[in-house]
Design a protein around this motif. Structure first.
Motif, PDB file in Angstrom:
ATOM      1  N   TYR A 154       0.891  -1.358  -0.171  1.00  0.00           N
ATOM      2  CA  TYR A 154       0.178   0.165   0.045  1.00  0.00           C
ATOM      3  C   TYR A 154       0.846   1.221   0.016  1.00  0.00           C
ATOM      4  CZ  TYR A 154      -2.635   4.138   1.404  1.00  0.00           C
ATOM      5  OH  TYR A 154      -3.294   5.278   1.535  1.00  0.00           O
ATOM      6  N   LEU A 155       0.378   2.157  -0.739  1.00  0.00           N
ATOM      7  CA  LEU A 155       1.149   3.533  -0.970  1.00  0.00           C
ATOM      8  C   LEU A 155       0.248   4.638  -0.550  1.00  0.00           C
ATOM      9  CD1 LEU A 155       3.608   3.089  -3.814  1.00  0.00           C
ATOM     10  CD2 LEU A 155       4.106   2.539  -1.440  1.00  0.00           C
ATOM     11  N   ASP A 156       0.373   5.443   0.395  1.00  0.00           N
ATOM     12  CA  ASP A 156      -0.435   6.736   0.127  1.00  0.00           C
ATOM     13  C   ASP A 156      -0.049   7.503  -1.090  1.00  0.00           C
ATOM     14  OD1 ASP A 156      -1.593   6.641   2.654  1.00  0.00           O
ATOM     15  OD2 ASP A 156      -0.278   8.086   3.685  1.00  0.00           O
ATOM     16  N   PHE A 157      -1.452   8.188  -1.252  1.00  0.00           N
ATOM     17  CA  PHE A 157      -1.259   9.039  -2.673  1.00  0.00           C
ATOM     18  C   PHE A 157      -0.001   9.767  -2.677  1.00  0.00           C
ATOM     19  CE2 PHE A 157      -2.864  11.692  -6.243  1.00  0.00           C
ATOM     20  CZ  PHE A 157      -2.865  10.532  -7.139  1.00  0.00           C
ATOM     21  N   ASP A 158       0.416  10.564  -1.662  1.00  0.00           N
ATOM     22  CA  ASP A 158       1.476  11.412  -1.323  1.00  0.00           C
ATOM     23  C   ASP A 158       2.801  10.524  -1.586  1.00  0.00           C
ATOM     24  OD1 ASP A 158       1.059  10.457   0.896  1.00  0.00           O
ATOM     25  OD2 ASP A 158       0.910  12.648   1.820  1.00  0.00           O
ATOM     26  N   VAL A 159       2.841   9.416  -1.922  1.00  0.00           N
ATOM     27  CA  VAL A 159       4.183   8.862  -1.858  1.00  0.00           C
ATOM     28  C   VAL A 159       4.651   8.720  -3.145  1.00  0.00           C
ATOM     29  CG1 VAL A 159       5.220   6.430  -1.584  1.00  0.00           C
ATOM     30  CG2 VAL A 159       3.882   7.251   0.265  1.00  0.00           C
ATOM     31  N   ILE A 160       6.012   8.910  -3.335  1.00  0.00           N
ATOM     32  CA  ILE A 160       6.559   8.994  -4.847  1.00  0.00           C
ATOM     33  C   ILE A 160       7.746   7.700  -4.848  1.00  0.00           C
ATOM     34  CG2 ILE A 160       7.788  10.186  -6.601  1.00  0.00           C
ATOM     35  CD1 ILE A 160       6.960  12.771  -5.152  1.00  0.00           C
ATOM     36  N   PRO A 161       7.383   6.778  -5.677  1.00  0.00           N
ATOM     37  CA  PRO A 161       8.556   5.765  -5.893  1.00  0.00           C
ATOM     38  C   PRO A 161       9.681   6.302  -6.595  1.00  0.00           C
ATOM     39  CG  PRO A 161       6.471   4.947  -6.413  1.00  0.00           C
ATOM     40  CD  PRO A 161       6.123   6.379  -6.242  1.00  0.00           C
ATOM     41  N   ASN A 162      10.838   5.943  -6.085  1.00  0.00           N
ATOM     42  CA  ASN A 162      12.171   6.621  -6.629  1.00  0.00           C
ATOM     43  C   ASN A 162      13.232   5.761  -6.983  1.00  0.00           C
ATOM     44  OD1 ASN A 162      13.724   8.955  -7.724  1.00  0.00           O
ATOM     45  ND2 ASN A 162      14.595   8.969  -5.678  1.00  0.00           N
ATOM     46  N   THR A 163      12.874   4.430  -7.205  1.00  0.00           N
ATOM     47  CA  THR A 163      13.887   3.333  -7.238  1.00  0.00           C
ATOM     48  C   THR A 163      13.349   2.370  -8.277  1.00  0.00           C
ATOM     49  OG1 THR A 163      15.058   1.696  -5.884  1.00  0.00           O
ATOM     50  CG2 THR A 163      12.621   1.972  -5.540  1.00  0.00           C
ATOM     51  N   ASN A 200      18.635  17.116  -2.075  1.00  0.00           N
ATOM     52  CA  ASN A 200      19.505  16.000  -2.420  1.00  0.00           C
ATOM     53  C   ASN A 200      19.574  14.738  -1.679  1.00  0.00           C
ATOM     54  OD1 ASN A 200      21.139  17.784  -4.202  1.00  0.00           O
ATOM     55  ND2 ASN A 200      22.440  18.429  -2.734  1.00  0.00           N
ATOM     56  N   LYS A 201      19.357  14.736  -0.398  1.00  0.00           N
ATOM     57  CA  LYS A 201      19.104  13.710   0.403  1.00  0.00           C
ATOM     58  C   LYS A 201      17.853  12.813  -0.109  1.00  0.00           C
ATOM     59  CE  LYS A 201      18.853  12.009   5.119  1.00  0.00           C
ATOM     60  NZ  LYS A 201      18.884  12.738   6.852  1.00  0.00           N
ATOM     61  N   LEU A 202      16.684  13.711  -0.281  1.00  0.00           N
ATOM     62  CA  LEU A 202      15.522  13.225  -0.712  1.00  0.00           C
ATOM     63  C   LEU A 202      15.579  12.390  -2.082  1.00  0.00           C
ATOM     64  CD1 LEU A 202      12.474  13.957   0.239  1.00  0.00           C
ATOM     65  CD2 LEU A 202      12.437  15.500  -1.667  1.00  0.00           C
ATOM     66  N   LEU A 203      16.394  12.812  -2.920  1.00  0.00           N
ATOM     67  CA  LEU A 203      16.600  12.222  -4.382  1.00  0.00           C
ATOM     68  C   LEU A 203      17.316  10.819  -4.258  1.00  0.00           C
ATOM     69  CD1 LEU A 203      17.147  15.114  -6.790  1.00  0.00           C
ATOM     70  CD2 LEU A 203      14.951  13.922  -5.976  1.00  0.00           C
ATOM     71  N   LYS A 204      17.790  10.568  -3.131  1.00  0.00           N
ATOM     72  CA  LYS A 204      18.683   9.268  -2.684  1.00  0.00           C
ATOM     73  C   LYS A 204      17.503   7.969  -2.252  1.00  0.00           C
ATOM     74  CE  LYS A 204      22.872  11.272  -2.349  1.00  0.00           C
ATOM     75  NZ  LYS A 204      24.249  11.624  -1.390  1.00  0.00           N
ATOM     76  N   ALA A 205      16.371   8.676  -1.882  1.00  0.00           N
ATOM     77  CA  ALA A 205      15.533   7.718  -1.179  1.00  0.00           C
ATOM     78  C   ALA A 205      14.795   6.683  -2.270  1.00  0.00           C
ATOM     79  CB  ALA A 205      14.490   8.420  -0.324  1.00  0.00           C
ATOM     80  N   LYS A 206      14.291   5.701  -1.523  1.00  0.00           N
ATOM     81  CA  LYS A 206      13.467   4.622  -2.640  1.00  0.00           C
ATOM     82  C   LYS A 206      12.080   5.051  -2.733  1.00  0.00           C
ATOM     83  CE  LYS A 206      17.352   2.044  -2.322  1.00  0.00           C
ATOM     84  NZ  LYS A 206      18.209   1.934  -3.465  1.00  0.00           N
ATOM     85  N   LEU A 207      11.341   5.298  -1.641  1.00  0.00           N
ATOM     86  CA  LEU A 207       9.979   5.516  -1.556  1.00  0.00           C
ATOM     87  C   LEU A 207       9.780   7.001  -0.683  1.00  0.00           C
ATOM     88  CD1 LEU A 207       8.284   2.050  -0.846  1.00  0.00           C
ATOM     89  CD2 LEU A 207       8.403   3.423  -3.024  1.00  0.00           C
ATOM     90  N   ILE A 208       9.541   8.057  -1.382  1.00  0.00           N
ATOM     91  CA  ILE A 208       9.456   9.266  -0.619  1.00  0.00           C
ATOM     92  C   ILE A 208       8.029   9.574  -0.247  1.00  0.00           C
ATOM     93  CG2 ILE A 208      10.038  11.674  -1.032  1.00  0.00           C
ATOM     94  CD1 ILE A 208      11.697  10.756  -3.379  1.00  0.00           C
ATOM     95  N   HIS A 209       7.846   9.879   0.937  1.00  0.00           N
ATOM     96  CA  HIS A 209       6.610   9.980   1.517  1.00  0.00           C
ATOM     97  C   HIS A 209       6.447  11.827   1.725  1.00  0.00           C
ATOM     98  CE1 HIS A 209       3.060   9.383   4.621  1.00  0.00           C
ATOM     99  NE2 HIS A 209       2.856   9.951   3.633  1.00  0.00           N
TER     100      HIS A 209
END
Length: 305
Positions: free
Chosen positions: A94-103, A284-293
């Protein structure tokens, strides 16, 4: 193995506290910010989840016909949807709608899906209170008074005033106290302050079927009501207790000793609005995350690069 990723979106009819509070640095309310940002980025948020599901070789299901529009109520609806999906799928994310996959890594392959995978915050005073709040509280504990305001009209920082100024019902520390109070009703006296953030939850149908949120709802509400009456904590906190999906979810994990795994911050990277001078560092830290909430709904930090 049949895998599925699901999410949902609805226009929230929110006349609650979120209309009277704002994310750090914003001049508009949380409710107004959320609505405007979802309108602006809805298609990109939806497509990013579709693309991630395809990469994971999983079905993607998007729900937008949600019967309840209240902010707190719809957050329980994700559990009802999960209970329906476990009948047809082996693994669910499950992913909240404000979650962005980044991986390009599959959540299903990286994690042990026999466990309930969710990120939980250790919501102690040390971890969740601001430096200012801790300063005032420590002075109170050692018997020193603190005043704010002016010399002509000083305002004494009593415990009730400290709590009133620095907390609301969504504060993680208040949620943790609510969970602990509920456990005490069951004669479970815990010092575990972890509160799950249910914006990202994954597991197998077998592991997730143990939560039984809908089935246990009436029972848990009774425990909650008793916890308010018999709460071992100060009334200044208990007035912030409310029926909340993350409190109930965390209570279930502890009460029934379910097998769960605390997702790393990399796989549930939640982002709050930060002061402007820190934005480049956090971006910069954000863009290294896998799933960004994106809790603060500042989606442009990811999409408008």
């Amino acid at each position: 193995m049949k895998n599925v990723i699901y999410s949902f979106y609805t226009d929230i009819e929110d006349n609650s506290l979120r209309n009277n509070s704002h994310f750090y640095g914003d001049k508009i309310s949380k409710a107004e910010k959320t609505k405007s940002q979802f309108i602006k980025y809805k298609n990109r948020l939806l497509n990013s989840k579709k693309d991630y599901a395809k990469m994971c070789d999983a079905d993607f299901i998007f729900f937008d016909d949600i019967p309840d529009k209240d902010f707190d109520s719809i957050n329980f609806y994700k559990h009802k949807l999960m209970e329906d999906l476990i009948k047809d799928y082996d693994n669910i994310l499950y992913l909240d709608f404000d979650v962005i996959p980044n991986t390009n890594e599959s959540f299903f392959k990286v994690h042990d899906m026999t466990k309930i995978n969710v990120h939980a915050v250790n919501s102690t005073k040390k971890n969740t209170w601001s430096n200012e709040t801790q300063y005032f509280w420590k002075r109170h504990e050692i018997g020193k008074t603190s005043n704010i305001g002016t010399k002509e009209k000083p305002i004494m920082m009593t415990p009730n005033r400290i709590i009133k100024m620095h907390f609301d019902k969504y504060h993680m520390y208040c949620k943790a106290l609510c969970k602990l109070s509920m456990l005490s009703i069951d004669n479970i006296f815990s010092n575990d302050y972890h509160i799950a953030n249910t914006g990202i939850v994954g597991g197998s149908s077998e592991s997730l079927s143990q939560i039984k949120m809908t089935e246990r709802m009436n029972e848990i509400k009774k425990v909650f009501n008793n916890a308010i009456v018999e709460c071992p904590f100060d009334e200044a906190y208990t007035k912030h207790f409310f029926i909340n999906n993350e409190v109930f979810f965390s209570y279930i994990l502890d009460r029934y000793n379910l097998n769960w795994y605390n997702l790393s911050f990399e796989w549930h990277h939640y982002h709050y609005h930060m002061p402007n001078e820190h934005k480049i560092y956090y971006k910069n830290k954000l863009l290294k995350a896998k799933l960004i909430h994106m809790i603060d709904k500042d989606f442009g930090l990811v999409y408008d690069v």
